[in-house]
Design a protein around this motif. Structure first.
Motif, PDB file in Angstrom:
ATOM      1  N   ILE A  45       0.835  -1.205   0.000  1.00  0.00           N
ATOM      2  CA  ILE A  45       0.000   0.000   0.000  1.00  0.00           C
ATOM      3  C   ILE A  45       0.870   1.255   0.000  1.00  0.00           C
ATOM      4  CG2 ILE A  45      -1.654   1.351   1.374  1.00  0.00           C
ATOM      5  CD1 ILE A  45      -2.978  -0.988   0.015  1.00  0.00           C
ATOM      6  N   LEU A  71      -5.523  -6.964   0.015  1.00  0.00           N
ATOM      7  CA  LEU A  71      -5.434  -5.798  -0.860  1.00  0.00           C
ATOM      8  C   LEU A  71      -6.794  -5.452  -1.461  1.00  0.00           C
ATOM      9  CD1 LEU A  71      -2.115  -6.620  -2.752  1.00  0.00           C
ATOM     10  CD2 LEU A  71      -2.440  -4.821  -1.048  1.00  0.00           C
ATOM     11  N   ALA A  80      -6.709   2.225  -0.079  1.00  0.00           N
ATOM     12  CA  ALA A  80      -5.507   1.869  -0.834  1.00  0.00           C
ATOM     13  C   ALA A  80      -4.948   3.045  -1.625  1.00  0.00           C
ATOM     14  CB  ALA A  80      -5.806   0.706  -1.781  1.00  0.00           C
ATOM     15  N   ARG A  83      -4.207   3.755  -6.039  1.00  0.00           N
ATOM     16  CA  ARG A  83      -3.695   2.617  -6.794  1.00  0.00           C
ATOM     17  C   ARG A  83      -4.770   1.547  -6.933  1.00  0.00           C
ATOM     18  NH1 ARG A  83       1.470   0.501  -4.227  1.00  0.00           N
ATOM     19  NH2 ARG A  83       1.997  -0.211  -6.325  1.00  0.00           N
ATOM     20  N   LEU A  88      -1.465  -2.926  -7.439  1.00  0.00           N
ATOM     21  CA  LEU A  88      -0.957  -3.462  -6.175  1.00  0.00           C
ATOM     22  C   LEU A  88      -0.570  -4.927  -6.326  1.00  0.00           C
ATOM     23  CD1 LEU A  88      -3.613  -1.842  -3.828  1.00  0.00           C
ATOM     24  CD2 LEU A  88      -1.169  -1.305  -3.840  1.00  0.00           C
TER      25      LEU A  88
END
Length: 305
Positions: A45, A71, A80, A83, A88
């Motif tokens: 992250i 995630l 997050a 992104r 990720l």
């Protein structure tokens, strides 16, 4: 002079120390269980590329799935940043060989709390790292100096004790060994800030600060239950309602794992004396397989998580 934690001159509104810095560009995590996966999540992250190494292909695949599921939850919750899940996930790799850490600026060891296992793991990782790379252990109680004694470069080693669950917990305990370079400890504070968490620094001592204090309360709560002072729910309520603890000591023991707490208690009992002697109730429950949430029953009965 010590600065009180609540002193707003040293902390922003969120409570974290006022520091800046960036996470290492490449991070390795040895061990992809619940803790290791959480550590990997935190650095991903923050923008790092992360490699998780596990003991075999099945464990490595499970670790990757664990991190990706975490995630996805962050992306869905809007925690997050900007992104995407694809970005990720692309920054995550898994492997079964410590050689995959060769380009890492930091590797965090997150294998089970066993001295022999950790010593072997740390030696294997150090052997593939550049001389200026940092190596850290996520141990919650084992002496950093005892672990450092097995390393060729103890100056580049320290403790980074994350808390479960890592994505939600704000604290990281930085444990500074006798040989740890001062500059490494300072860099670690910047890394912790970069992943959105708050650092406390302690010198190496049995149980550090967090495990020692938390275990003392937890063991006394177990003794109170054993003696019939109150029910588990009422003992926990006394701390959550009376002292504003987010979770009671018996529920926390279930979350950590009764076997994990027993292992730490046995270690601190040997190092610090009778005040950390494990209660008979704790030993009996572990022997019966009542390990807390992970087994479905501990001081409470747990459903599927």
């Amino acid at each position: 002079m010590s600065v009180r934690p609540e002193d707003s001159s040293s902390r922003p509104a969120g409570g974290a120390p006022t520091r800046s810095g960036a996470a290492p560009a490449v991070v390795g995590v040895l061990g992809g269980g619940r803790m290791g996966a959480g550590i990997a999540h935190a650095f991903l992250i923050a923008g790092s590329r992360v490699t998780v190494v596990e003991r075999d292909p099945g464990a490595a695949a499970a670790a990757g799935d664990r991190v990706r599921a975490s995630l996805m939850q962050s992306v869905e919750r809007g925690t997050a940043g900007d992104r995407s899940f694809a970005e990720l996930s692309a920054a995550l790799a898994t492997d079964t060989d410590a050689a995959a850490f060769a380009d890492a600026g930091l590797v965090v060891e997150a294998v089970p709390e066993d001295l022999g296992l950790k010593l072997d793991a740390l030696r294997r990782v150090e052997a593939v790292l550049d001389a200026d790379a940092a190596l850290a252990s996520n141990t919650s109680s084992i002496s950093i100096d005892a672990l450092a004694a097995a390393l060729e470069r103890p100056t580049r080693f320290l403790g980074l004790h994350f808390f479960n669950p890592v994505p939600a917990s704000k604290l990281v305990e930085i444990v500074v060994g006798g040989a740890t370079e001062p500059g490494l400890a300072e860099a670690a504070r910047d890394w912790v800030a970069a992943i959105g968490k708050a650092a406390v620094s302690v010198t190496d001592s049995p149980g550090f600060a967090s495990s020692r204090l938390g275990l003392a309360i937890g063991l006394e709560a177990i003794r109170m239950l054993e003696e019939g002072v109150a029910t588990a729910a009422d003992i926990d309520a006394a701390m959550t309602l009376g002292y504003k603890h987010p979770v009671g000591p018996l529920e926390l023991t279930d979350l950590v794992g009764l076997d994990v707490r027993l292992g730490i208690a046995e270690y601190l009992h040997a190092e610090l004396g009778e005040r950390f002697a494990p209660p008979a109730l704790l030993r009996r429950m572990v022997a019966e397989g009542k390990l807390g949430r992970k087994s479905g029953e501990g001081f409470y009965v747990w459903g599927e998580s």
